[in-house]
Design a protein around this motif. Structure first.
Motif, PDB file in Angstrom:
ATOM      1  N   PHE A  45       0.848  -1.184   0.000  1.00  0.00           N
ATOM      2  CA  PHE A  45       0.000   0.000   0.000  1.00  0.00           C
ATOM      3  C   PHE A  45       0.887   1.239   0.000  1.00  0.00           C
ATOM      4  O   PHE A  45       1.716   1.421   0.898  1.00  0.00           O
ATOM      5  N   LYS A  46       0.713   2.112  -1.002  1.00  0.00           N
ATOM      6  CA  LYS A  46       1.608   3.246  -1.186  1.00  0.00           C
ATOM      7  C   LYS A  46       0.799   4.542  -1.322  1.00  0.00           C
ATOM      8  O   LYS A  46       0.371   4.890  -2.412  1.00  0.00           O
ATOM      9  N   PRO A  47       0.596   5.247  -0.204  1.00  0.00           N
ATOM     10  CA  PRO A  47      -0.179   6.488  -0.264  1.00  0.00           C
ATOM     11  C   PRO A  47       0.676   7.694  -0.636  1.00  0.00           C
ATOM     12  O   PRO A  47       1.870   7.763  -0.313  1.00  0.00           O
ATOM     13  N   SER A  48       0.060   8.641  -1.328  1.00  0.00           N
ATOM     14  CA  SER A  48       0.681   9.933  -1.634  1.00  0.00           C
ATOM     15  C   SER A  48      -0.391  11.000  -1.472  1.00  0.00           C
ATOM     16  O   SER A  48      -1.589  10.719  -1.626  1.00  0.00           O
ATOM     17  N   PHE A  49       0.044  12.235  -1.226  1.00  0.00           N
ATOM     18  CA  PHE A  49      -0.920  13.279  -0.892  1.00  0.00           C
ATOM     19  C   PHE A  49      -0.651  14.549  -1.691  1.00  0.00           C
ATOM     20  O   PHE A  49       0.485  14.839  -2.063  1.00  0.00           O
ATOM     21  N   ALA A  50      -1.715  15.290  -1.939  1.00  0.00           N
ATOM     22  CA  ALA A  50      -1.619  16.553  -2.665  1.00  0.00           C
ATOM     23  C   ALA A  50      -2.524  17.585  -2.007  1.00  0.00           C
ATOM     24  O   ALA A  50      -3.637  17.259  -1.584  1.00  0.00           O
ATOM     25  N   THR A  51      -2.037  18.808  -1.902  1.00  0.00           N
ATOM     26  CA  THR A  51      -2.866  19.906  -1.401  1.00  0.00           C
ATOM     27  C   THR A  51      -2.730  21.091  -2.348  1.00  0.00           C
ATOM     28  O   THR A  51      -1.644  21.365  -2.869  1.00  0.00           O
ATOM     29  N   ASP A  52      -3.837  21.767  -2.562  1.00  0.00           N
ATOM     30  CA  ASP A  52      -3.832  22.901  -3.477  1.00  0.00           C
ATOM     31  C   ASP A  52      -2.890  24.003  -3.013  1.00  0.00           C
ATOM     32  O   ASP A  52      -2.276  24.689  -3.837  1.00  0.00           O
ATOM     33  N   ASP A  53      -2.802  24.200  -1.685  1.00  0.00           N
ATOM     34  CA  ASP A  53      -1.960  25.280  -1.162  1.00  0.00           C
ATOM     35  C   ASP A  53      -0.540  24.832  -0.809  1.00  0.00           C
ATOM     36  O   ASP A  53       0.260  25.630  -0.314  1.00  0.00           O
ATOM     37  N   GLY A  54      -0.231  23.555  -1.048  1.00  0.00           N
ATOM     38  CA  GLY A  54       1.111  23.059  -0.765  1.00  0.00           C
ATOM     39  C   GLY A  54       1.410  22.839   0.700  1.00  0.00           C
ATOM     40  O   GLY A  54       2.569  22.647   1.078  1.00  0.00           O
ATOM     41  N   SER A  55       0.384  22.804   1.549  1.00  0.00           N
ATOM     42  CA  SER A  55       0.622  22.640   2.991  1.00  0.00           C
ATOM     43  C   SER A  55       1.006  21.216   3.357  1.00  0.00           C
ATOM     44  O   SER A  55       1.485  20.970   4.470  1.00  0.00           O
ATOM     45  N   TYR A  56       0.801  20.258   2.448  1.00  0.00           N
ATOM     46  CA  TYR A  56       1.234  18.881   2.710  1.00  0.00           C
ATOM     47  C   TYR A  56       1.350  18.152   1.382  1.00  0.00           C
ATOM     48  O   TYR A  56       0.478  18.209   0.531  1.00  0.00           O
ATOM     49  N   GLY A  57       2.477  17.473   1.203  1.00  0.00           N
ATOM     50  CA  GLY A  57       2.678  16.660   0.014  1.00  0.00           C
ATOM     51  C   GLY A  57       2.857  17.485  -1.255  1.00  0.00           C
ATOM     52  O   GLY A  57       3.361  18.604  -1.245  1.00  0.00           O
ATOM     53  N   PHE A  58       2.391  16.926  -2.357  1.00  0.00           N
ATOM     54  CA  PHE A  58       2.479  17.553  -3.679  1.00  0.00           C
ATOM     55  C   PHE A  58       1.684  18.851  -3.685  1.00  0.00           C
ATOM     56  O   PHE A  58       0.561  18.914  -3.184  1.00  0.00           O
ATOM     57  N   CYS A  59       2.261  19.888  -4.253  1.00  0.00           N
ATOM     58  CA  CYS A  59       1.580  21.180  -4.330  1.00  0.00           C
ATOM     59  C   CYS A  59       0.798  21.248  -5.639  1.00  0.00           C
ATOM     60  O   CYS A  59       1.382  21.356  -6.723  1.00  0.00           O
ATOM     61  N   GLY A  60      -0.524  21.162  -5.527  1.00  0.00           N
ATOM     62  CA  GLY A  60      -1.361  21.207  -6.711  1.00  0.00           C
ATOM     63  C   GLY A  60      -2.489  20.208  -6.594  1.00  0.00           C
ATOM     64  O   GLY A  60      -2.650  19.531  -5.579  1.00  0.00           O
ATOM     65  N   PRO A  61      -3.304  20.088  -7.640  1.00  0.00           N
ATOM     66  CA  PRO A  61      -4.443  19.165  -7.595  1.00  0.00           C
ATOM     67  C   PRO A  61      -3.987  17.712  -7.609  1.00  0.00           C
ATOM     68  O   PRO A  61      -2.909  17.390  -8.118  1.00  0.00           O
ATOM     69  N   VAL A  62      -4.820  16.840  -7.086  1.00  0.00           N
ATOM     70  CA  VAL A  62      -4.460  15.427  -7.030  1.00  0.00           C
ATOM     71  C   VAL A  62      -4.327  14.843  -8.437  1.00  0.00           C
ATOM     72  O   VAL A  62      -3.604  13.856  -8.641  1.00  0.00           O
ATOM     73  N   THR A  63      -4.980  15.447  -9.429  1.00  0.00           N
ATOM     74  CA  THR A  63      -4.838  14.973 -10.801  1.00  0.00           C
ATOM     75  C   THR A  63      -3.437  15.243 -11.339  1.00  0.00           C
ATOM     76  O   THR A  63      -2.942  14.518 -12.191  1.00  0.00           O
ATOM     77  N   GLY A  64      -2.782  16.294 -10.817  1.00  0.00           N
ATOM     78  CA  GLY A  64      -1.388  16.535 -11.164  1.00  0.00           C
ATOM     79  C   GLY A  64      -0.498  15.445 -10.606  1.00  0.00           C
ATOM     80  O   GLY A  64       0.450  14.988 -11.261  1.00  0.00           O
ATOM     81  N   LEU A  65      -0.795  15.026  -9.384  1.00  0.00           N
ATOM     82  CA  LEU A  65      -0.053  13.928  -8.775  1.00  0.00           C
ATOM     83  C   LEU A  65      -0.286  12.636  -9.547  1.00  0.00           C
ATOM     84  O   LEU A  65       0.631  11.815  -9.699  1.00  0.00           O
ATOM     85  N   LEU A  66      -1.504  12.461 -10.059  1.00  0.00           N
ATOM     86  CA  LEU A  66      -1.798  11.283 -10.877  1.00  0.00           C
ATOM     87  C   LEU A  66      -0.939  11.259 -12.134  1.00  0.00           C
ATOM     88  O   LEU A  66      -0.413  10.205 -12.513  1.00  0.00           O
ATOM     89  N   GLU A  67      -0.776  12.396 -12.772  1.00  0.00           N
ATOM     90  CA  GLU A  67       0.078  12.466 -13.968  1.00  0.00           C
ATOM     91  C   GLU A  67       1.512  12.079 -13.646  1.00  0.00           C
ATOM     92  O   GLU A  67       2.153  11.343 -14.399  1.00  0.00           O
ATOM     93  N   VAL A  68       2.022  12.563 -12.525  1.00  0.00           N
ATOM     94  CA  VAL A  68       3.389  12.237 -12.113  1.00  0.00           C
ATOM     95  C   VAL A  68       3.537  10.735 -11.911  1.00  0.00           C
ATOM     96  O   VAL A  68       4.516  10.117 -12.350  1.00  0.00           O
ATOM     97  N   LEU A  69       2.566  10.129 -11.249  1.00  0.00           N
ATOM     98  CA  LEU A  69       2.644   8.695 -10.984  1.00  0.00           C
ATOM     99  C   LEU A  69       2.592   7.883 -12.270  1.00  0.00           C
ATOM    100  O   LEU A  69       3.405   6.972 -12.474  1.00  0.00           O
ATOM    101  N   LEU A  70       1.651   8.211 -13.161  1.00  0.00           N
ATOM    102  CA  LEU A  70       1.498   7.425 -14.390  1.00  0.00           C
ATOM    103  C   LEU A  70       2.694   7.574 -15.319  1.00  0.00           C
ATOM    104  O   LEU A  70       2.969   6.670 -16.126  1.00  0.00           O
TER     105      LEU A  70
END
Length: 266
Positions: A160-185
């Motif tokens: 199980f490999k969780p990752s997180f995104a916040t719009d304001d950059g307060s935790y994890g990836f800075c930006g929408p979770v769909t941006g994080l999805l692009e990075v992963l794929l």
């Protein structure tokens, strides 16, 4: 029954409902009555039930968990329910997620309260031995619901490999979770994807999946009347060979193939 606050206006309710626990599948929902009975024996307010995704089940204990956020009068009334009280629920209802072939690598994309049904799905996928990448997004850290639960699950289950995104950059990836999805794929070959969250997020996720050629399913959030397909208030337009048709989110969904939804239908 328990009903505890677990986040910013977010509650986790656990119901004793053995029959529901035995039948519920990830992606299905319960239609919960939140009315307060009025002076007249036939007076109920609010009248309409609230659809709440099944967040988890414990078959041995006969327990069903719901995760919900207080956003209006109905959920505010639900937050006041005390342990030992009875609730009137219908379910499990709807069409849930389909599970992938054995040994698959999957990604789950949750926006805000979309984490509720996807946590249940993650547990089921892990039980069958799949590798699960869980992407959770929110506007800010305080709205990353189940952050502690997801990190705790990572410690117990190496697959199980969780990752997180916040719009304001307060935790994890800075930006929408769909941006994080692009990075992963772009970095990892994924066999299937599942998503739940606001419609705009799902639309963007569907676009990302299409570009990378990854099949996916989305759980739609719609206002519902009856919850069983009779009133047609939750109809959505889907693509079919030769054109379009309408499907009932409550009965034909809430889970649909990402590529089948007509995201322009609004």
């Amino acid at each position: 029954m328990q009903n505890k606050k677990v986040g910013l206006d977010v509650y986790r309710m656990e119901l004793f409902a053995p029959d529901v626990a035995a039948q519920a599948r990830p992606g299905q929902f319960l239609h919960v009555s939140v009315h307060t009975k009025g002076r007249g024996s036939d007076c109920y307010d609010p009248l309409l039930r609230r659809p709440l995704s099944v967040h988890g089940v414990d078959v041995k204990r006969g327990a069903v968990a719901l995760l919900y956020r207080v956003v209006g009068r109905g959920t505010a009334l639900l937050a006041r329910v005390k342990e030992g009280e009875l609730l009137d629920v219908l379910g499990p209802l709807g069409r849930g997620f389909s599970l992938p072939p054995a040994g698959s690598r999957v990604v789950l994309v949750a926006g805000g309260m979309g984490v509720a049904p996807l946590y249940f799905l993650a547990e089921e996928l892990l039980r069958f031995g799949h590798e699960v990448h869980f992407l959770a997004g929110a506007r800010r850290l305080e709205e990353l619901y189940l952050l502690g639960d997801l990190l705790a699950l990572e410690e117990k289950r190496p697959s199980f490999k969780p990752s997180f995104a916040t719009d304001d950059g307060s935790y994890g990836f800075c930006g929408p979770v769909t941006g994080l999805l692009e990075v992963l794929l772009a970095a990892v070959k994924v066999d299937r994807a599942y998503a739940c969250g606001p419609r705009q997020m799902l639309r963007e996720a569907a676009g990302v999946l299409a570009r990378f050629g990854v099949p996916g399913e989305v759980s739609l959030e719609e206002r519902m009347g009856c919850g069983v397909g009779a009133c047609l208030s939750c109809a959505c337009r889907v693509r079919e060979a030769g054109g379009f048709s309408y499907r009932r989110v409550c009965a034909d969904g809430p889970v649909f193939a990402a590529e089948s939804v007509d995201w322009e239908d609004r």
